[in-house]
Scaffold this motif. Structure first.
Motif, PDB file in Angstrom:
ATOM      1  N   MET A   1      -3.306  -0.503   3.776  1.00 11.86           N
ATOM      2  CA  MET A   1      -4.116   0.569   3.173  1.00 11.86           C
ATOM      3  C   MET A   1      -3.984   0.496   1.653  1.00 11.86           C
ATOM      4  O   MET A   1      -2.875   0.448   1.133  1.00 11.86           O
ATOM      5  CB  MET A   1      -3.604   1.921   3.686  1.00 11.86           C
ATOM      6  CG  MET A   1      -4.492   3.076   3.329  1.00 11.86           C
ATOM      7  SD  MET A   1      -3.627   4.619   3.596  1.00 11.86           S
ATOM      8  CE  MET A   1      -3.415   4.602   5.365  1.00 11.86           C
ATOM      9  N   LYS A   2      -5.088   0.453   0.983  1.00  8.01           N
ATOM     10  CA  LYS A   2      -5.054   0.184  -0.444  1.00  8.01           C
ATOM     11  C   LYS A   2      -4.211   1.191  -1.239  1.00  8.01           C
ATOM     12  O   LYS A   2      -3.416   0.830  -2.071  1.00  8.01           O
ATOM     13  CB  LYS A   2      -6.479   0.171  -0.979  1.00  8.01           C
ATOM     14  CG  LYS A   2      -6.573  -0.353  -2.411  1.00  8.01           C
ATOM     15  CD  LYS A   2      -8.020  -0.397  -2.848  1.00  8.01           C
ATOM     16  CE  LYS A   2      -8.108  -0.695  -4.332  1.00  8.01           C
ATOM     17  NZ  LYS A   2      -9.406  -0.352  -4.869  1.00  8.01           N
ATOM     18  N   TYR A   3      -4.408   2.455  -0.950  1.00  4.38           N
ATOM     19  CA  TYR A   3      -3.740   3.479  -1.745  1.00  4.38           C
ATOM     20  C   TYR A   3      -2.603   4.141  -0.973  1.00  4.38           C
ATOM     21  O   TYR A   3      -2.231   5.254  -1.260  1.00  4.38           O
ATOM     22  CB  TYR A   3      -4.738   4.545  -2.189  1.00  4.38           C
ATOM     23  CG  TYR A   3      -5.807   4.033  -3.104  1.00  4.38           C
ATOM     24  CD1 TYR A   3      -7.127   3.960  -2.663  1.00  4.38           C
ATOM     25  CD2 TYR A   3      -5.516   3.631  -4.396  1.00  4.38           C
ATOM     26  CE1 TYR A   3      -8.130   3.489  -3.497  1.00  4.38           C
ATOM     27  CE2 TYR A   3      -6.516   3.153  -5.237  1.00  4.38           C
ATOM     28  CZ  TYR A   3      -7.819   3.084  -4.781  1.00  4.38           C
ATOM     29  OH  TYR A   3      -8.810   2.628  -5.595  1.00  4.38           O
ATOM     30  N   ALA A   4      -2.088   3.433   0.019  1.00  5.21           N
ATOM     31  CA  ALA A   4      -1.098   4.056   0.899  1.00  5.21           C
ATOM     32  C   ALA A   4       0.050   4.680   0.134  1.00  5.21           C
ATOM     33  O   ALA A   4       0.501   5.771   0.457  1.00  5.21           O
ATOM     34  CB  ALA A   4      -0.554   3.017   1.874  1.00  5.21           C
ATOM     35  N   SER A   5       0.490   4.003  -0.916  1.00  2.00           N
ATOM     36  CA  SER A   5       1.654   4.510  -1.631  1.00  2.00           C
ATOM     37  C   SER A   5       1.353   5.828  -2.329  1.00  2.00           C
ATOM     38  O   SER A   5       2.258   6.559  -2.703  1.00  2.00           O
ATOM     39  CB  SER A   5       2.108   3.478  -2.663  1.00  2.00           C
ATOM     40  OG  SER A   5       1.046   3.235  -3.562  1.00  2.00           O
ATOM     41  N   GLU A   6       0.075   6.122  -2.507  1.00  2.00           N
ATOM     42  CA  GLU A   6      -0.270   7.356  -3.213  1.00  2.00           C
ATOM     43  C   GLU A   6      -0.385   8.555  -2.274  1.00  2.00           C
ATOM     44  O   GLU A   6      -0.535   9.665  -2.711  1.00  2.00           O
ATOM     45  CB  GLU A   6      -1.584   7.167  -3.984  1.00  2.00           C
ATOM     46  CG  GLU A   6      -1.415   6.120  -5.085  1.00  2.00           C
ATOM     47  CD  GLU A   6      -2.682   5.902  -5.882  1.00  2.00           C
ATOM     48  OE1 GLU A   6      -3.712   6.484  -5.517  1.00  2.00           O
ATOM     49  OE2 GLU A   6      -2.618   5.176  -6.866  1.00  2.00           O
ATOM     50  N   PHE A   7      -0.356   8.310  -0.989  1.00  2.00           N
ATOM     51  CA  PHE A   7      -0.362   9.422  -0.048  1.00  2.00           C
ATOM     52  C   PHE A   7       1.056   9.956   0.096  1.00  2.00           C
ATOM     53  O   PHE A   7       2.004   9.188   0.236  1.00  2.00           O
ATOM     54  CB  PHE A   7      -0.881   8.980   1.324  1.00  2.00           C
ATOM     55  CG  PHE A   7      -2.373   8.844   1.394  1.00  2.00           C
ATOM     56  CD1 PHE A   7      -3.156   9.944   1.736  1.00  2.00           C
ATOM     57  CD2 PHE A   7      -2.992   7.648   1.112  1.00  2.00           C
ATOM     58  CE1 PHE A   7      -4.532   9.821   1.793  1.00  2.00           C
ATOM     59  CE2 PHE A   7      -4.366   7.527   1.167  1.00  2.00           C
ATOM     60  CZ  PHE A   7      -5.138   8.613   1.508  1.00  2.00           C
ATOM     61  N   ARG A   8       1.180  11.250   0.072  1.00  2.00           N
ATOM     62  CA  ARG A   8       2.476  11.869   0.221  1.00  2.00           C
ATOM     63  C   ARG A   8       3.063  11.528   1.600  1.00  2.00           C
ATOM     64  O   ARG A   8       4.243  11.326   1.755  1.00  2.00           O
ATOM     65  CB  ARG A   8       2.304  13.377   0.057  1.00  2.00           C
ATOM     66  CG  ARG A   8       3.509  14.202   0.366  1.00  2.00           C
ATOM     67  CD  ARG A   8       3.209  15.640   0.041  1.00  2.00           C
ATOM     68  NE  ARG A   8       3.377  15.891  -1.377  1.00  2.00           N
ATOM     69  CZ  ARG A   8       4.514  16.348  -1.896  1.00  2.00           C
ATOM     70  NH1 ARG A   8       5.538  16.580  -1.140  1.00  2.00           N
ATOM     71  NH2 ARG A   8       4.612  16.569  -3.185  1.00  2.00           N
ATOM     72  N   ASP A   9       2.172  11.502   2.591  1.00  2.00           N
ATOM     73  CA  ASP A   9       2.612  11.248   3.961  1.00  2.00           C
ATOM     74  C   ASP A   9       1.719  10.167   4.578  1.00  2.00           C
ATOM     75  O   ASP A   9       0.759  10.464   5.272  1.00  2.00           O
ATOM     76  CB  ASP A   9       2.512  12.564   4.755  1.00  2.00           C
ATOM     77  CG  ASP A   9       3.091  12.418   6.150  1.00  2.00           C
ATOM     78  OD1 ASP A   9       3.335  11.269   6.568  1.00  2.00           O
ATOM     79  OD2 ASP A   9       3.289  13.446   6.808  1.00  2.00           O
ATOM     80  N   PRO A  10       2.042   8.879   4.295  1.00  2.00           N
ATOM     81  CA  PRO A  10       1.163   7.785   4.741  1.00  2.00           C
ATOM     82  C   PRO A  10       0.976   7.754   6.255  1.00  2.00           C
ATOM     83  O   PRO A  10      -0.091   7.384   6.733  1.00  2.00           O
ATOM     84  CB  PRO A  10       1.892   6.523   4.260  1.00  2.00           C
ATOM     85  CG  PRO A  10       2.875   6.970   3.253  1.00  2.00           C
ATOM     86  CD  PRO A  10       3.228   8.382   3.585  1.00  2.00           C
ATOM     87  N   VAL A  11       1.999   8.150   6.999  1.00  2.00           N
ATOM     88  CA  VAL A  11       1.892   8.105   8.457  1.00  2.00           C
ATOM     89  C   VAL A  11       0.829   9.093   8.926  1.00  2.00           C
ATOM     90  O   VAL A  11      -0.049   8.766   9.739  1.00  2.00           O
ATOM     91  CB  VAL A  11       3.258   8.405   9.113  1.00  2.00           C
ATOM     92  CG1 VAL A  11       3.114   8.431  10.632  1.00  2.00           C
ATOM     93  CG2 VAL A  11       4.289   7.360   8.691  1.00  2.00           C
ATOM     94  N   ALA A  12       0.890  10.312   8.382  1.00  2.00           N
ATOM     95  CA  ALA A  12      -0.092  11.331   8.757  1.00  2.00           C
ATOM     96  C   ALA A  12      -1.493  10.897   8.329  1.00  2.00           C
ATOM     97  O   ALA A  12      -2.478  11.096   9.057  1.00  2.00           O
ATOM     98  CB  ALA A  12       0.267  12.669   8.125  1.00  2.00           C
TER      99      ALA A  12
END
Lengths: 98, 381
Positions: free
Chosen positions: B1-12
């Motif tokens: 996922m391109k912006y995965a690191s920017e999501f607070r909760d990548p799993v959700a």
């Protein structure tokens, strides 16, 4: 202007006009607290609370975690920087021009 | 996922994206006949691009960017009115910084300021009020602009000015409301929308009841959403589930901030100071019934329109949008920003021709900044 920015209420400056000082990421300014007044009218109870601030008016009380999460998104969008800069500049202009 | 690191909760986020993909499939949407969801609020538009949600969601789901950026829908004639006020002797014209670069028919407020007009950007209408107190020999006019998020602030300032019996403070009222343009879009036969993601902070003020007609009369779902990427994904999923199940309800994904009834103090202040105009002009959308506010008679002394005989209420000259500017078509979803002949050439964020390029919440500026052209679908891995 459209998105609220989170800040913490640090003191009450004018209880009659429902004004207090709020700290937004280290920048402090006076905001209107009328929209988040406690039901019993005790404005001092707001000290230490967090709120979403729109153009100088606290519009909603939030908890600290929500404040942190909201600030994170606003920083990511660049909106927090703009808003804080506008706050700072407005403050400076008022001091300079009198 | 391109912006995965920017999501607070990548799993959700990953879970929500998978669910969106599944439900889009269950609905039977395809890239040729996509399901179309409008995010009404400019802040949401900005967040969708910033987090790449338009690329992470399946191509059979299309985001249509709504009219929820007050700077973007401001008609040029209103900017002209501001300039006319600002260039009067003895007037200090105050405005939110956002409006400074919006082009009028001849120039922007930024240009007028450079030419010597006394125009001051303020963070809050409270600062304009303070300027009026400190400059009793000047007329201080505040450009009251924005949706329901800023309306309470100017209403409370008008009440305060009245309480202090200030005679040199007035508002040039251009407040607009969110539900009415949604109604206008739903009435537009060319508009094909399957549902709405509703604004978060506007709803914090007005609550969710004002959107009831969307579900009841037009049988479309609307979900009020927060601003975190996960909020947006969950809200989109809630809209999709309603579509799949054949429901049309008003739902509140942002209940932690948005009370169903809104903010009582704000609603009361706005009702005291403002009433609806019969009609108000929106850039790109034309006149929309009951979509703008004006000051009530009892606040006439604080109404710049009455005080300076400007704006609505006097005959207006017709004006033309700049040649080749397709803001209107983009605003109604008939055209994508990059299809406008001026996009990126005659119109850029540094030198905006049309209003949608001015604000970071405008669809064109967002496309420009984040390259919002869906060239390929990114893997959600």
């Amino acid at each position: 202007m459209c998105l609220g920015i989170p800040g913490q209420i640090i003191s009450i400056s004018d209880a009659t006009k429902k004004l207090g000082m709020i700290d937004v990421s280290g920048v402090q300014r006076e905001v209107n607290l009328a929209c988040i007044m406690p039901e019993d009218g005790n404005i001092d109870a707001l000290i230490g609370e967090w709120a979403l601030v729109h153009v100088g008016f606290a519009m909603s009380r939030i908890d600290e975690e929500e404040a942190a999460k909201t600030m994170e998104v606003l920083l990511m969008l660049g909106e927090a920087q703009e808003e804080i800069e506008a706050m700072r500049r407005s403050q400076l202009a008022m001091e300079k021009n009198g | 996922m391109k912006y995965a690191s920017e999501f607070r909760d990548p799993v959700a986020a990953k879970g929500a994206l998978a669910a969106i993909e599944r439900v889009v499939g269950e609905i039977g949407a395809t890239p040729e006949k996509p399901i179309r969801i409008m995010e009404v609020c400019g802040g949401h538009t900005h967040a969708i691009f910033r987090y790449g949600l338009d690329k992470l969601t399946p191509p059979a789901l299309e985001f249509i960017h709504g009219p929820g950026c007050p700077v973007c829908v401001l008609p040029m004639s209103r900017v002209d009115d501001c300039l006319e006020l600002a260039e009067r002797q003895n007037v200090i014209f105050t405005t939110f910084g956002d409006a400074m670069r919006v082009p009028g028919t001849k120039k922007s407020m930024l240009q007028a300021k450079a030419e010597g007009a006394d125009i001051r950007t303020v963070y809050s209408p409270l600062d304009a009020l303070e300027l009026a107190r400190r400059n009793p020999d000047k007329e201080v006019v505040f450009f009251a602009l924005g949706f329901e998020t800023t309306t309470p602030s100017t209403a409370l300032c008008a009440q305060q000015a009245a309480a202090e019996e200030l005679t040199n403070f007035s508002l040039f009222c251009n407040h607009i409301t969110v539900p009415e343009p949604i109604k206008a879009l739903l009435e537009d036969p060319y508009m094909e929308l399957d549902g709405f993601v509703g604004p978060g902070h506007v709803s914090m003020v007005i609550g969710i009841e004002p959107y009831r007609f969307i579900a009841r009369d037009y049988k479309k779902p609307i979900v009020v959403a927060g601003f975190e990427p996960l909020d947006l994904l969950q809200s989109v999923l809630m809209v999709l589930e309603q579509v799949r199940d054949g429901r049309a309800d008003v739902e509140n994904q942002y209940a932690r901030i948005v009370p169903d009834n809104g903010n009582a103090v704000s609603i009361a202040a706005c009702a005291d100071v403002y009433e609806r105009r019969e009609t108000f002009e929106w850039r790109g959308l034309g006149e929309i019934d009951k979509s703008g506010l004006k000051m009530r008679e009892k606040y006439a002394a604080f109404d710049a329109e009455r005080k300076f005989e400007i704006g609505y209420g006097r005959p207006r000259t017709k004006y033309e949008e700049p040649e080749g500017c397709e803001c209107g078509a983009v605003m109604t979803g008939r055209m994508k920003p990059q299809q406008c002949p001026q996009f990126g050439t005659g119109c850029t964020p540094d030198m905006p021709l049309g209003a949608l390029m001015v604000s970071s919440e405008g669809a064109c500026a967002a496309y420009y900044q984040y390259g919002g052209v869906r060239t390929q679908v990114e893997s959600a891995e």
